[in-house]
Motif scaffolding. Sequence first.
Motif, PDB file in Angstrom:
ATOM      1  N   ASN A 125       0.807  -1.226   0.000  1.00 32.11           N
ATOM      2  CA  ASN A 125       0.000   0.000   0.000  1.00 32.11           C
ATOM      3  C   ASN A 125       0.836   1.269   0.000  1.00 32.11           C
ATOM      4  N   TRP A 151      -2.168  -6.869   2.272  1.00 33.35           N
ATOM      5  CA  TRP A 151      -2.420  -5.458   1.967  1.00 33.35           C
ATOM      6  C   TRP A 151      -3.536  -4.926   2.845  1.00 33.35           C
ATOM      7  N   ARG A 211      -4.685   3.305  -1.703  1.00 36.89           N
ATOM      8  CA  ARG A 211      -5.733   2.293  -1.607  1.00 36.89           C
ATOM      9  C   ARG A 211      -5.744   1.455  -2.880  1.00 36.89           C
TER      10      ARG A 211
END
Length: 269
Positions: A125, A151, A211
């Motif tokens: 990320n 993640w 994201r």
Amino acid sequence: MDELSSFNRERWNGLARAGILYSRPKLDLDEASAREMVDEAGIMGDVRGKRVLVLAGGGGQQSAAIGLLGAKVTVMDLSDEQLANDKRAADHYGLSPVLLQGDMRDLSRFEEDAFDIVYQPFSINFVPDVRPVFAGVARVLKAGGIYHVQWHNPYTQTFNPDDYDPVRGYSSNSVYDDGEVDVVAIFGSDTWGVEGENGDKIEVPGPREFRHTMKTFINCLIEGGFEILAFDEHRTWDENPEPGTWEHFKAVSPPYLAFWTKRKCEGDS
């Protein structure tokens, strides 16, 4: 090294110097606890003599555990300070991993089929696109090799763990899509609260974070030639966590997700 790499390298060096949880070497492991730490699902199997790349996973934790299981470990991480903690753990256990500083998006230093396993704890990320990482892993991982990647739950990233209301729950902070998380706009600061081993908490500037939606993550794994073997969620172990605490937030929405995958062999459907 581009601007993002340089920025995040310095930020992670600062977090490591402050003693963030992810930078504290695991110095009390034995073979059983090492196995539980990195392979609770039992996917890796016997790793003695296998070549394992711990990708963007410095800090002296996963490298120590996998090394204690008998693997030939290479660690590549952006942060010099994190790698220093891998060296500390290695010296403690009498291990000899290869420690390399570098960006997870560029694995060109490694030959094709160089590793039997690529183990990537929470780190992806901190780059804006998963595709170059997955492409690099597919190149250096032998056919049939295992890729573990963790993640940030993209749904969890849309909620504020520090803003809890007994009726409304946790407040939403952003829309669900791919892209950079604007932590200053959401939280008013880009600092991370780091709790030291003595319990004192300080604020330390954090790295840029992005994201990656579920659709993007899964489809890019498939497009990269990986077969999904198992899925895991990082939840709280507390039975009755106090509402509004981090453990309660983890119970409501697991913050970290992980896939165990296999690089497909030629001819696999």
